[in-house]
Design a protein around this motif. Structure first.
Motif, mmCIF file in Angstrom:
data_model
loop_
_atom_site.group_PDB
_atom_site.id
_atom_site.type_symbol
_atom_site.label_atom_id
_atom_site.label_comp_id
_atom_site.label_asym_id
_atom_site.label_seq_id
_atom_site.Cartn_x
_atom_site.Cartn_y
_atom_site.Cartn_z
ATOM 1 N N PRO A 74 -5.367 -56.165 -1.948
ATOM 2 C CA PRO A 74 -5.261 -56.841 -3.244
ATOM 3 C C PRO A 74 -6.621 -57.281 -3.801
ATOM 4 O O PRO A 74 -6.842 -57.235 -5.013
ATOM 5 C CB PRO A 74 -4.371 -58.050 -2.950
ATOM 6 N N GLU A 96 -8.503 -54.263 -5.155
ATOM 7 C CA GLU A 96 -7.969 -53.826 -6.447
ATOM 8 C C GLU A 96 -8.511 -54.642 -7.618
ATOM 9 O O GLU A 96 -8.478 -54.179 -8.763
ATOM 10 C CB GLU A 96 -6.442 -53.889 -6.422
ATOM 11 N N VAL A 97 -8.996 -55.867 -7.361
ATOM 12 C CA VAL A 97 -9.579 -56.674 -8.442
ATOM 13 C C VAL A 97 -11.110 -56.665 -8.383
ATOM 14 O O VAL A 97 -11.776 -57.488 -9.010
ATOM 15 C CB VAL A 97 -9.041 -58.123 -8.433
ATOM 16 N N VAL A 138 -6.871 -63.770 -5.452
ATOM 17 C CA VAL A 138 -6.665 -62.753 -6.486
ATOM 18 C C VAL A 138 -6.423 -63.430 -7.840
ATOM 19 O O VAL A 138 -6.932 -62.988 -8.871
ATOM 20 C CB VAL A 138 -5.493 -61.819 -6.110
ATOM 21 N N LYS A 139 -5.661 -64.522 -7.849
ATOM 22 C CA LYS A 139 -5.406 -65.261 -9.086
ATOM 23 C C LYS A 139 -6.710 -65.788 -9.682
ATOM 24 O O LYS A 139 -6.920 -65.734 -10.894
ATOM 25 C CB LYS A 139 -4.454 -66.424 -8.829
ATOM 26 N N LYS A 180 -9.788 -64.618 -9.027
ATOM 27 C CA LYS A 180 -10.640 -63.483 -9.380
ATOM 28 C C LYS A 180 -10.221 -62.875 -10.712
ATOM 29 O O LYS A 180 -11.067 -62.477 -11.528
ATOM 30 C CB LYS A 180 -10.565 -62.441 -8.260
ATOM 31 N N ARG A 181 -8.927 -62.832 -10.973
ATOM 32 C CA ARG A 181 -8.435 -62.231 -12.213
ATOM 33 C C ARG A 181 -8.838 -63.013 -13.465
ATOM 34 O O ARG A 181 -8.866 -62.458 -14.558
ATOM 35 C CB ARG A 181 -6.911 -62.104 -12.156
ATOM 36 N N VAL A 182 -9.144 -64.296 -13.322
ATOM 37 C CA VAL A 182 -9.573 -65.080 -14.486
ATOM 38 C C VAL A 182 -11.093 -65.231 -14.526
ATOM 39 O O VAL A 182 -11.620 -66.068 -15.264
ATOM 40 C CB VAL A 182 -8.888 -66.463 -14.530
ATOM 41 N N ASP A 235 -17.228 -63.485 -6.870
ATOM 42 C CA ASP A 235 -16.948 -63.319 -5.443
ATOM 43 C C ASP A 235 -17.517 -64.488 -4.643
ATOM 44 O O ASP A 235 -16.881 -64.986 -3.710
ATOM 45 C CB ASP A 235 -17.551 -62.008 -4.931
ATOM 46 N N CYS A 264 -15.356 -67.491 -4.937
ATOM 47 C CA CYS A 264 -14.119 -67.308 -4.165
ATOM 48 C C CYS A 264 -14.355 -67.607 -2.687
ATOM 49 O O CYS A 264 -13.526 -68.271 -2.036
ATOM 50 C CB CYS A 264 -13.596 -65.886 -4.344
ATOM 51 N N ALA A 312 -6.645 -70.793 -12.207
ATOM 52 C CA ALA A 312 -6.350 -69.880 -13.310
ATOM 53 C C ALA A 312 -6.013 -70.652 -14.584
ATOM 54 O O ALA A 312 -6.453 -70.304 -15.684
ATOM 55 C CB ALA A 312 -5.196 -68.956 -12.931
ATOM 56 N N GLN A 332 -8.236 -70.498 -18.071
ATOM 57 C CA GLN A 332 -7.585 -70.007 -19.283
ATOM 58 C C GLN A 332 -7.805 -70.921 -20.486
ATOM 59 O O GLN A 332 -7.673 -70.477 -21.627
ATOM 60 C CB GLN A 332 -6.093 -69.794 -19.023
#
Length: 208
Positions: free
Chosen positions: A38, A41-42, A66-67, A69-71, A75, A78, A99, A103
């Motif tokens: 996962p 993939e990001v 992952v949450k 990283k997606r916003v 690295d 994280c 997240a 946002q």
């Protein structure tokens, strides 16, 4: 003759049990390997994944990262989130809160500081509302520091009200530093409505 055979069978049972036990041990020792797919993939880098392996990250923590990283968290940040959790001997579970703050525009350094202060969770909704009300990361962090220290402070809604009344951020910082409580909000707003400047507000409310 039959008795001899039975005796031999019984004699062999301990050895059979031992063999079965030894055969089972490799299965017991099998170590679960965390699934990093996962994160791959990001776009998580391999070198930072190695840092996470050294911190014994779990599958559940991978999902939380992952949450983040997606916003847009880096690295490096994280990895730092996992280090902070390890320092507290707790699992990392703040992905949704991070997240939510990203946002609404809270910057990465501010989020890391909120995590270090342990001021996510129940406070996250209020921090979101403060940002949406136009309050800066600096004000959010000042309030978080006061609360982390167990000190009295104006709440997020009160600070948003002061902003709408025309109180400057510098003055709000000072009111927070002085420990002015919510009970003084109406008096401050009334003073501003009567045309008082921020200097007059600060002179009237020296704090606790």
């Amino acid at each position: 003759m039959v008795g001899v055979k039975i005796h031999k069978v019984w004699a062999a049972l301990p050895l059979l049990a031992l063999s079965l036990l030894l055969a089972a041990i490799p299965g017991c020792r099998k170590i679960h390997r965390t699934d990093f797919k996962p994160l791959d993939e990001v776009g998580f880098s391999y070198s930072r994944e190695e840092d996470l392996r050294a911190l014994d990250i779990t599958d559940a923590e991978v999902a939380e990262l992952v949450k983040a990283k997606r916003v847009g968290l880096s690295d490096e940040s994280c990895v730092e989130l996992i280090r902070i959790a390890r320092g507290r001997q707790q699992p990392f579970t703040d992905g949704d809160d991070i997240a939510a703050l990203r946002q609404v525009g809270v910057a990465e350094p501010a989020i890391l500081e909120l995590v270090r202060l342990n001021q996510l969770g129940l406070q996250t909704g209020e921090e979101q509302a403060m940002r949406l009300a136009g309050l800066s990361d600096s004000i959010i962090l000042e309030l978080a520091r006061r609360r982390a220290e167990g000190k009295l402070a104006l709440s997020g809604p009160s600070l948003a009200t002061l902003k709408n009344a025309g109180v400057s951020e510098a003055t709000m910082h000072e009111l927070l530093r002085r420990g002015v409580p919510d009970s003084q909000l109406s008096a401050i707003v009334d003073l501003k409505r009567r045309g008082a400047g921020d200097a007059a507000v600060l002179s009237r409310f020296p704090g606790s």
